[in-house]
Design a protein around this motif. Structure first.
Motif, PDB file in Angstrom:
ATOM      1  N   GLY A   1      32.415  55.151  45.359  1.00  0.00           N
ATOM      2  CA  GLY A   1      33.148  54.030  45.197  1.00  0.00           C
ATOM      3  C   GLY A   1      32.694  53.200  43.934  1.00  0.00           C
ATOM      4  N   VAL A   2      31.239  52.764  44.008  1.00  0.00           N
ATOM      5  CA  VAL A   2      30.798  51.934  43.136  1.00  0.00           C
ATOM      6  C   VAL A   2      30.847  52.556  41.875  1.00  0.00           C
ATOM      7  CG1 VAL A   2      28.567  50.827  42.553  1.00  0.00           C
ATOM      8  CG2 VAL A   2      29.433  50.549  44.849  1.00  0.00           C
ATOM      9  N   LYS A   3      30.533  53.737  41.826  1.00  0.00           N
ATOM     10  CA  LYS A   3      30.369  54.494  40.569  1.00  0.00           C
ATOM     11  C   LYS A   3      31.734  54.646  39.905  1.00  0.00           C
ATOM     12  CE  LYS A   3      26.423  57.399  41.428  1.00  0.00           C
ATOM     13  NZ  LYS A   3      25.881  58.571  41.832  1.00  0.00           N
ATOM     14  N   ALA A   4      32.866  54.740  40.496  1.00  0.00           N
ATOM     15  CA  ALA A   4      34.149  54.726  40.088  1.00  0.00           C
ATOM     16  C   ALA A   4      34.537  53.322  39.653  1.00  0.00           C
ATOM     17  CB  ALA A   4      35.117  55.064  41.168  1.00  0.00           C
ATOM     18  N   LEU A   5      34.158  52.430  40.234  1.00  0.00           N
ATOM     19  CA  LEU A   5      34.430  50.808  39.708  1.00  0.00           C
ATOM     20  C   LEU A   5      33.493  50.536  38.599  1.00  0.00           C
ATOM     21  CD1 LEU A   5      34.656  48.748  43.015  1.00  0.00           C
ATOM     22  CD2 LEU A   5      36.477  49.211  41.477  1.00  0.00           C
ATOM     23  N   GLN A   6      32.452  51.022  38.659  1.00  0.00           N
ATOM     24  CA  GLN A   6      31.429  50.836  37.455  1.00  0.00           C
ATOM     25  C   GLN A   6      32.068  51.368  36.086  1.00  0.00           C
ATOM     26  OE1 GLN A   6      27.850  52.104  39.233  1.00  0.00           O
ATOM     27  NE2 GLN A   6      26.947  50.114  39.461  1.00  0.00           N
ATOM     28  N   SER A   7      32.675  52.533  36.389  1.00  0.00           N
ATOM     29  CA  SER A   7      33.166  53.185  35.214  1.00  0.00           C
ATOM     30  C   SER A   7      34.295  52.413  34.594  1.00  0.00           C
ATOM     31  CB  SER A   7      33.700  54.595  35.609  1.00  0.00           C
ATOM     32  OG  SER A   7      34.809  54.573  36.252  1.00  0.00           O
ATOM     33  N   LYS A   8      34.785  51.597  35.154  1.00  0.00           N
ATOM     34  CA  LYS A   8      36.206  50.826  34.810  1.00  0.00           C
ATOM     35  C   LYS A   8      35.359  49.449  34.301  1.00  0.00           C
ATOM     36  CE  LYS A   8      39.097  53.810  35.815  1.00  0.00           C
ATOM     37  NZ  LYS A   8      39.557  54.538  34.484  1.00  0.00           N
ATOM     38  N   PHE A   9      34.091  49.237  34.423  1.00  0.00           N
ATOM     39  CA  PHE A   9      33.610  47.774  34.047  1.00  0.00           C
ATOM     40  C   PHE A   9      33.825  47.381  32.770  1.00  0.00           C
ATOM     41  CE2 PHE A   9      30.137  44.721  33.144  1.00  0.00           C
ATOM     42  CZ  PHE A   9      30.262  44.047  33.959  1.00  0.00           C
ATOM     43  N   SER A  10      33.426  48.370  31.832  1.00  0.00           N
ATOM     44  CA  SER A  10      33.728  48.041  30.293  1.00  0.00           C
ATOM     45  C   SER A  10      35.061  47.730  29.992  1.00  0.00           C
ATOM     46  CB  SER A  10      33.300  49.331  29.426  1.00  0.00           C
ATOM     47  OG  SER A  10      31.854  49.497  29.503  1.00  0.00           O
ATOM     48  N   ASP A  11      36.149  48.481  30.554  1.00  0.00           N
ATOM     49  CA  ASP A  11      37.382  48.269  30.580  1.00  0.00           C
ATOM     50  C   ASP A  11      37.827  46.921  31.092  1.00  0.00           C
ATOM     51  OD1 ASP A  11      37.853  50.725  29.452  1.00  0.00           O
ATOM     52  OD2 ASP A  11      38.621  51.600  31.490  1.00  0.00           O
TER      53      ASP A  11
ATOM     54  N   ALA B   1      41.187  42.355  36.189  1.00  0.00           N
ATOM     55  CA  ALA B   1      40.019  42.387  35.430  1.00  0.00           C
ATOM     56  C   ALA B   1      38.668  41.716  36.357  1.00  0.00           C
ATOM     57  CB  ALA B   1      39.939  41.747  34.006  1.00  0.00           C
ATOM     58  N   ASN B   2      38.976  40.534  36.476  1.00  0.00           N
ATOM     59  CA  ASN B   2      37.841  39.626  37.191  1.00  0.00           C
ATOM     60  C   ASN B   2      37.734  40.240  38.652  1.00  0.00           C
ATOM     61  OD1 ASN B   2      37.312  37.555  35.731  1.00  0.00           O
ATOM     62  ND2 ASN B   2      39.206  36.408  36.168  1.00  0.00           N
ATOM     63  N   SER B   3      38.830  40.939  39.269  1.00  0.00           N
ATOM     64  CA  SER B   3      38.522  41.516  40.585  1.00  0.00           C
ATOM     65  C   SER B   3      37.519  42.787  40.496  1.00  0.00           C
ATOM     66  CB  SER B   3      39.982  42.275  41.273  1.00  0.00           C
ATOM     67  OG  SER B   3      39.760  42.937  42.279  1.00  0.00           O
ATOM     68  N   ILE B   4      37.910  43.581  39.614  1.00  0.00           N
ATOM     69  CA  ILE B   4      36.808  44.783  39.034  1.00  0.00           C
ATOM     70  C   ILE B   4      35.423  44.302  38.877  1.00  0.00           C
ATOM     71  CG2 ILE B   4      36.339  46.591  37.455  1.00  0.00           C
ATOM     72  CD1 ILE B   4      39.485  46.957  37.146  1.00  0.00           C
ATOM     73  N   ILE B   5      35.372  43.079  37.945  1.00  0.00           N
ATOM     74  CA  ILE B   5      34.018  42.767  37.879  1.00  0.00           C
ATOM     75  C   ILE B   5      33.198  42.164  39.137  1.00  0.00           C
ATOM     76  CG2 ILE B   5      32.757  40.727  36.723  1.00  0.00           C
ATOM     77  CD1 ILE B   5      34.842  41.301  34.263  1.00  0.00           C
ATOM     78  N   GLN B   6      34.059  41.347  39.928  1.00  0.00           N
ATOM     79  CA  GLN B   6      33.522  40.889  41.073  1.00  0.00           C
ATOM     80  C   GLN B   6      33.352  41.996  42.049  1.00  0.00           C
ATOM     81  OE1 GLN B   6      36.532  38.036  42.166  1.00  0.00           O
ATOM     82  NE2 GLN B   6      35.972  36.748  40.658  1.00  0.00           N
ATOM     83  N   ASN B   7      33.976  42.877  42.315  1.00  0.00           N
ATOM     84  CA  ASN B   7      33.734  44.161  43.212  1.00  0.00           C
ATOM     85  C   ASN B   7      32.562  45.053  42.772  1.00  0.00           C
ATOM     86  OD1 ASN B   7      35.451  43.615  45.484  1.00  0.00           O
ATOM     87  ND2 ASN B   7      37.377  44.110  43.899  1.00  0.00           N
ATOM     88  N   VAL B   8      32.411  45.144  41.480  1.00  0.00           N
ATOM     89  CA  VAL B   8      31.363  45.984  40.940  1.00  0.00           C
ATOM     90  C   VAL B   8      29.864  45.247  40.980  1.00  0.00           C
ATOM     91  CG1 VAL B   8      29.877  46.575  39.107  1.00  0.00           C
ATOM     92  CG2 VAL B   8      32.493  47.248  39.036  1.00  0.00           C
ATOM     93  N   VAL B   9      30.047  43.810  40.871  1.00  0.00           N
ATOM     94  CA  VAL B   9      28.731  43.017  41.305  1.00  0.00           C
ATOM     95  C   VAL B   9      28.547  43.197  42.993  1.00  0.00           C
ATOM     96  CG1 VAL B   9      27.839  41.088  41.456  1.00  0.00           C
ATOM     97  CG2 VAL B   9      28.854  41.684  39.234  1.00  0.00           C
ATOM     98  N   ARG B  10      29.448  42.854  43.541  1.00  0.00           N
ATOM     99  CA  ARG B  10      29.132  42.667  44.980  1.00  0.00           C
ATOM    100  C   ARG B  10      28.881  44.199  45.524  1.00  0.00           C
ATOM    101  NH1 ARG B  10      32.690  43.964  48.965  1.00  0.00           N
ATOM    102  NH2 ARG B  10      34.490  44.168  47.471  1.00  0.00           N
ATOM    103  N   LEU B  11      29.601  45.391  45.082  1.00  0.00           N
ATOM    104  CA  LEU B  11      29.372  46.644  45.898  1.00  0.00           C
ATOM    105  C   LEU B  11      27.904  47.013  45.114  1.00  0.00           C
ATOM    106  CD1 LEU B  11      32.858  48.166  45.506  1.00  0.00           C
ATOM    107  CD2 LEU B  11      31.797  47.549  47.630  1.00  0.00           C
ATOM    108  N   THR B  12      27.750  46.704  44.062  1.00  0.00           N
ATOM    109  CA  THR B  12      26.196  47.151  43.586  1.00  0.00           C
ATOM    110  C   THR B  12      25.247  46.166  44.553  1.00  0.00           C
ATOM    111  OG1 THR B  12      27.153  47.463  41.311  1.00  0.00           O
ATOM    112  CG2 THR B  12      24.686  47.111  41.427  1.00  0.00           C
ATOM    113  N   ASP B  13      25.362  45.014  44.603  1.00  0.00           N
ATOM    114  CA  ASP B  13      24.552  44.504  45.568  1.00  0.00           C
ATOM    115  C   ASP B  13      24.392  45.330  47.024  1.00  0.00           C
ATOM    116  OD1 ASP B  13      23.915  42.670  43.583  1.00  0.00           O
ATOM    117  OD2 ASP B  13      25.114  41.135  44.364  1.00  0.00           O
TER     118      ASP B  13
END
Length: 132
Positions: free
Chosen positions: A57-67, A90-102
């Protein structure tokens, strides 16, 4: 215990919202599934499966980070666009990538700690049985 039973139980626990539902899906009693949860071998399999699922899931979100960053930049520069929905997404994706990566990094540290504890202290199940 049968590795096949453990694998069925892990798959069901990962896919289901409750232990009761997972037991039904795995074709076993709820008490059996709860007993599995006290076996360190099962816990390790279940933890690994959950980490792999989260990592996917994190990798899928990370792939959308640039978008997401591109959308924010587009909205920031488009004075006529109504940014509320797109900016929120867009903010939701960014916040979730950061949170899930942590969270993933935290789980990796915990797994490393468990491995080191087992390496240095061995299996303490004789001293601290799971059923007590």
């Amino acid at each position: 215990m049968s590795k096949n039973n453990y694998e069925r139980a892990v798959a069901a626990l990962v896919a289901c919202n409750t232990t009761k539902e997972a037991a039904r899906v795995a074709g076993m009693g709820e008490s059996t599934l709860r007993a599995y949860k006290s076996d360190p071998e099962f816990v390790e399999l279940y933890t690994t499966a959950r980490h792999e699922l989260l990592d996917t899931g994190v990798k899928a979100l990370q792939s959308k980070f640039s978008d997401a960053v591109d959308v924010i930049c587009e909205i920031m520069t488009d004075k006529e666009a109504s940014p509320s929905v797109r900016l929120s997404a867009a903010n939701s994706i960014i916040q979730n990538v950061v949170r899930l990566t942590d969270q993933t990094e935290s789980m990796e540290r915990a797994a490393t700690d468990r491995r080191l504890n087992r390496k240095f202290f061995g299996d303490l199940s004789d001293i601290f049985p799971a059923d007590k």
